[in-house]
Motif scaffolding. Structure first.
Motif, mmCIF file in Angstrom:
data_model
loop_
_atom_site.group_PDB
_atom_site.id
_atom_site.type_symbol
_atom_site.label_atom_id
_atom_site.label_comp_id
_atom_site.label_asym_id
_atom_site.label_seq_id
_atom_site.Cartn_x
_atom_site.Cartn_y
_atom_site.Cartn_z
ATOM 1 N N GLN A 201 0.622 -1.430 -0.166
ATOM 2 C CA GLN A 201 0.279 0.006 0.001
ATOM 3 C C GLN A 201 0.794 1.206 0.085
ATOM 4 O O GLN A 201 0.345 2.417 0.042
ATOM 5 N N VAL A 202 1.861 1.266 0.453
ATOM 6 C CA VAL A 202 2.978 2.300 -0.092
ATOM 7 C C VAL A 202 4.065 2.025 -0.376
ATOM 8 O O VAL A 202 4.450 0.877 -1.615
ATOM 9 N N LEU A 203 4.656 3.330 -0.960
ATOM 10 C CA LEU A 203 5.979 3.365 -1.178
ATOM 11 C C LEU A 203 7.433 3.052 -0.592
ATOM 12 O O LEU A 203 7.278 3.293 1.022
ATOM 13 N N PRO A 204 8.389 2.513 -0.370
ATOM 14 C CA PRO A 204 9.518 2.284 0.107
ATOM 15 C C PRO A 204 9.750 3.678 1.104
ATOM 16 O O PRO A 204 9.935 4.729 0.659
ATOM 17 N N TRP A 205 10.502 3.462 1.704
ATOM 18 C CA TRP A 205 10.653 4.773 3.535
ATOM 19 C C TRP A 205 11.929 4.553 3.465
ATOM 20 O O TRP A 205 12.388 3.934 3.280
ATOM 21 N N SER A 206 12.114 5.529 4.389
ATOM 22 C CA SER A 206 13.848 6.235 5.027
ATOM 23 C C SER A 206 14.322 4.546 5.903
ATOM 24 O O SER A 206 13.756 3.883 6.268
ATOM 25 N N ALA A 207 15.376 4.068 5.578
ATOM 26 C CA ALA A 207 16.139 3.032 5.946
ATOM 27 C C ALA A 207 16.492 3.264 7.486
ATOM 28 O O ALA A 207 16.706 1.966 7.921
ATOM 29 N N ASP A 208 16.524 4.706 7.927
ATOM 30 C CA ASP A 208 16.346 4.580 9.337
ATOM 31 C C ASP A 208 14.727 4.405 10.158
ATOM 32 O O ASP A 208 15.139 4.670 11.167
#
Length: 494
Positions: free
Chosen positions: A383-390
């Motif tokens: 449902q979402v795009l990739p977000w911050s790896a942190d």
């Protein structure tokens, strides 16, 4: 045949080249080890490298090929194993400090199957602690980064596996899926990940060999590469109650005429799911592709009422079953995500467990009725795009705030509850160049049908042909990788 060719050719083609003695397993391995040196320090997908073991297996493959034979369908193909699967003589940490130096004395069945079929083990791929998370990070190795944007996550829990395949470090990889752990990283990394039907793949070791939520499955760059792995992974084994007696159906080919097959299209399951606008936009070409494949495409979705409660109850209960004893002995050694899951499971009552199973049964019957009208459902993978790896999970899904990492996995774990096959295949890209996948779901046991429709969509859209920039090496690339002492992982002598 250039080194670059060896990194990106389909699995069956690489096997055929070895059969014709046009390339050796050792040459294929050398190309992939060089890619690991160049790329892995950037993405951190392979966290333990087993180069000596890989060279032994490649030499074995070449010796057999010299006699005019092949070891099996995966002859000489570099593979990496998820760090939740025990590997004999190779460190297996489960992403936990409790197992930082753990070296098993046995292989998981999935490892046995792949190696017996000729695959060449090169190492282990990164996971969240005990596989609990949609972001492949842990205190031992840190996060696996998205090969299309290194600031972002590759997803989880098979994030290391998907990133390794997407960047040409291995040809294929194994993974596991409870709430979406094969499908989520596949869509984030622009590869193919299949959660098979419950009962199709045998699993060992397992505390409860009948457990229906967590199952293993394949990741590959193409649908055909995934089908090839299924022809190996589905063979029955006496240590498990699951497995197909005859997996030859996955070697029969993927061509099929869907023109008269009813297919349902629903990017948000009829408004039951919150979906980011950017994901919807990137998926827009899918509908037109579907209408070119089937003459009976309808906009429809099954009623998924009760899926949330059923999944979260059953998942917590299985977490407590698998890790409750160790948690009781050393709760401070467990991270927040795993602790919350175990606590939820320990608090489950018999009445709550009965209700979850009742809800699951009702869901299955409704879905069976739905697939009586529409043979397949095509919907969003994540449902979402990739977000911050942190960050462990995204703060929002569209306008909806996320309370925990499970909130953005509903599009996947709702189908986990049903035990049906679901595959993610590359569908398109956002304006910022981030990949988006589409999920194809079918009837229980119809894994080959799901793969055949996925192959048609893959061919129509062509999104999976786009490689991440970090994976393209010109003039040889970096030299400071894992074998040269880089920070992406550890070399073991096996």
């Amino acid at each position: 045949m250039t080194e670059n060719d060896l990194l990106w050719l389909p699995a069956r083609e690489l096997v055929e080249l070895q059969r014709r003695r046009e390339v050796s397993a050792r040459e294929i391995l050398d190309a992939h080890l060089a890619q690991i040196d160049a790329v892995n320090p950037k993405v951190n997908a392979i966290i333990t490298l087993a180069e000596d073991r890989a060279r032994e297996l490649a030499a074995r493959a070449d010796a057999v090929a010299a006699r005019g034979e092949l070891l099996g369908p995966l002859h000489g193909l570099p593979v990496a194993h998820k760090d939740l699967a025990p590997t004999k003589g190779i460190r297996t940490t489960y992403g936990s400090k409790l197992y930082a130096d753990h070296v098993p004395d046995h292989d998981a069945l999935v490892v046995e199957q792949l190696v017996h079929a000729g695959a060449v083990t090169v190492g282990k791929t990164n996971v969240p602690e005990f596989g609990a998370g949609i972001q492949s990070t842990n205190e031992l190795f840190g996060p696996t980064r998205n090969p299309y944007d290194l600031k972002l996550t590759a997803g989880g829990s098979s994030g290391g596996a998907a990133a390794a395949v997407a960047t040409g470090m291995v040809v294929i990889a194994d993974g596991g899926d409870t709430g979406g752990s094969l499908r989520n990283p596949a869509t984030f990394c622009n590869v193919v990940g299949l959660r098979p039907s419950v009962g199709s793949i045998p699993m060992w070791p397992a505390k409860d060999p009948f457990a229906p939520l967590s199952i293993q499955g394949p990741i590959g760059r193409t649908v055909d590469d995934v089908a090839l792995q299924m022809s190996v992974l589905t063979r029955a084994d006496p240590r498990s109650p699951w497995g197909l007696g005859d997996p030859s159906r996955f070697r029969a080919g993927l061509e099929y005429d869907f023109s008269d097959v009813p297919v349902a299209w629903s990017p948000d399951l009829g408004g039951q799911l919150a979906v980011d606008d950017a994901v919807r936009t990137a998926m827009a070409p899918v509908y037109d592709a579907l209408t070119g494949i089937s003459g009976k495409v309808g906009v429809a979705a099954p009623d998924m009422t009760g899926a949330d409660e059923a999944f979260r109850t059953l998942r917590g209960w299985y977490r407590a079953l698998n890790y409750g004893d160790r948690y009781a002995a050393a709760p401070e050694a467990f991270g927040t995500r795993v602790s919350q899951d175990i606590e939820h499971g320990l608090a489950t009552t018999s009445a709550g467990l009965m209700r979850a199973h009742r809800l699951r049964g009702q869901l299955f019957q409704r879905f069976a009725a739905f697939t009586g009208t529409y043979r397949y459902l095509v919907t969003v993978t994540t449902q979402v795009l990739p977000w911050s790896a942190d960050q462990l999970w995204p703060e929002r899904i569209g306008a909806t705030r996320s309370e925990n990492y499970l909130d953005c996995m509903r599009s996947m774990y709702w189908f986990t509850v049903l035990g049906v096959p679901a595959v993610s295949v590359p569908a398109g890209f956002t304006q910022d160049g981030l990949p988006v996948g589409v999920q194809i779901v079918g009837r229980s046991g119809d894994d080959i049908g799901v793969l055949r429709l996925a192959r048609q969509i893959e061919r129509a859209l062509g999104a999976g042909l786009r490689r991440p920039p970090v994976a393209v090496r010109l003039g040889g690339g970096d030299t400071g990788g894992m074998r040269g002492g880089g920070t992406g992982g550890t070399r073991l002598t096996c």
